[in-house]
Design a protein around this motif. Structure first.
Motif, short mmCIF file in Angstrom:
data_model
loop_
_atom_site.label_atom_id
_atom_site.label_comp_id
_atom_site.label_asym_id
_atom_site.label_seq_id
_atom_site.Cartn_x
_atom_site.Cartn_y
_atom_site.Cartn_z
N LEU A 35 21.81 -58.32 41.51
CA LEU A 35 20.49 -57.68 41.56
C LEU A 35 19.40 -58.72 41.79
O LEU A 35 18.46 -58.49 42.56
N GLY A 36 19.51 -59.86 41.13
CA GLY A 36 18.56 -60.93 41.33
C GLY A 36 18.59 -61.46 42.75
O GLY A 36 17.55 -61.74 43.35
N LEU A 37 19.79 -61.59 43.33
CA LEU A 37 19.89 -62.04 44.71
C LEU A 37 19.28 -61.02 45.67
O LEU A 37 18.67 -61.40 46.66
N GLY A 38 19.45 -59.74 45.36
CA GLY A 38 18.84 -58.71 46.20
C GLY A 38 17.32 -58.79 46.16
O GLY A 38 16.66 -58.68 47.20
N LEU A 39 16.76 -58.98 44.97
CA LEU A 39 15.31 -59.12 44.86
C LEU A 39 14.82 -60.38 45.56
O LEU A 39 13.76 -60.37 46.20
N LEU A 40 15.58 -61.46 45.45
CA LEU A 40 15.19 -62.69 46.12
C LEU A 40 15.24 -62.53 47.64
O LEU A 40 14.36 -63.03 48.35
N ALA A 41 16.23 -61.81 48.14
CA ALA A 41 16.32 -61.56 49.58
C ALA A 41 15.14 -60.71 50.04
O ALA A 41 14.58 -60.95 51.12
N LEU A 42 14.74 -59.72 49.26
CA LEU A 42 13.57 -58.92 49.61
C LEU A 42 12.31 -59.77 49.62
O LEU A 42 11.43 -59.60 50.48
N HIS A 43 12.20 -60.69 48.67
CA HIS A 43 11.04 -61.57 48.62
C HIS A 43 10.98 -62.47 49.85
O HIS A 43 9.91 -62.64 50.45
N VAL A 44 12.12 -63.04 50.22
CA VAL A 44 12.16 -63.93 51.38
C VAL A 44 11.87 -63.15 52.66
O VAL A 44 11.23 -63.66 53.58
N ALA A 45 12.29 -61.88 52.71
CA ALA A 45 12.05 -61.06 53.89
C ALA A 45 10.59 -60.61 53.99
O ALA A 45 10.16 -60.12 55.02
N GLY A 46 9.83 -60.78 52.93
CA GLY A 46 8.41 -60.43 52.97
C GLY A 46 8.10 -59.06 52.43
O GLY A 46 6.95 -58.62 52.48
N ILE A 47 9.09 -58.37 51.91
CA ILE A 47 8.86 -57.04 51.33
C ILE A 47 8.11 -57.22 50.01
O ILE A 47 8.48 -58.04 49.18
N GLY A 48 7.07 -56.45 49.82
CA GLY A 48 6.31 -56.52 48.58
C GLY A 48 5.30 -57.63 48.53
O GLY A 48 4.70 -57.88 47.49
N SER A 49 5.07 -58.33 49.63
CA SER A 49 4.13 -59.44 49.60
C SER A 49 2.68 -58.96 49.53
O SER A 49 1.81 -59.70 49.13
N GLY A 50 2.43 -57.71 49.91
CA GLY A 50 1.08 -57.18 49.87
C GLY A 50 0.74 -56.46 48.58
O GLY A 50 -0.34 -55.94 48.42
N TRP A 51 1.69 -56.41 47.64
CA TRP A 51 1.44 -55.72 46.38
C TRP A 51 0.48 -56.53 45.54
O TRP A 51 0.56 -57.75 45.46
N ARG A 52 -0.43 -55.85 44.88
CA ARG A 52 -1.35 -56.51 43.97
C ARG A 52 -1.36 -55.75 42.66
O ARG A 52 -1.27 -54.53 42.64
N ALA A 53 -1.53 -56.47 41.57
CA ALA A 53 -1.56 -55.83 40.26
C ALA A 53 -2.90 -55.14 40.02
O ALA A 53 -2.97 -54.13 39.34
N GLY A 54 -3.98 -55.67 40.57
CA GLY A 54 -5.29 -55.14 40.30
C GLY A 54 -5.88 -54.26 41.39
O GLY A 54 -7.09 -54.06 41.43
N ARG A 55 -5.07 -53.75 42.27
CA ARG A 55 -5.58 -52.93 43.38
C ARG A 55 -6.06 -51.58 42.87
O ARG A 55 -5.44 -50.96 42.02
N ARG A 56 -7.17 -51.10 43.43
CA ARG A 56 -7.69 -49.80 43.00
C ARG A 56 -7.67 -48.82 44.13
O ARG A 56 -7.80 -49.06 45.24
#
Length: 56
Positions: A35-56
């Motif tokens: 599961l960690g490798l899957g999340l790391l692969a998604l991170h390297v692929a750029g998925i979720g790079s535009g997510w922000r914690a404080g977005r309204r």
């Protein structure tokens, strides 16, 4: 964010393996690490790079 979640999953997998904790098949250290490798692969692929914690 995905890289942090992957690091946490790798650490949990390490603790399960190092402490020799018996778990069921779902939470075995290998499955948690995959599961960690899957999340790391998604991170390297750029998925979720535009997510922000404080977005309204």
């Amino acid at each position: 964010m995905l890289a942090i979640a992957a690091a946490v999953l790798f650490f949990i997998a390490f603790l399960i393996n190092a402490a020799d904790i018996t778990t069921n098949e779902v939470f075995a250290s290998v499955n948690v690490m995959l599961l960690g490798l899957g999340l790391l692969a998604l991170h390297v692929a750029g998925i979720g790079s535009g997510w922000r914690a404080g977005r309204r």
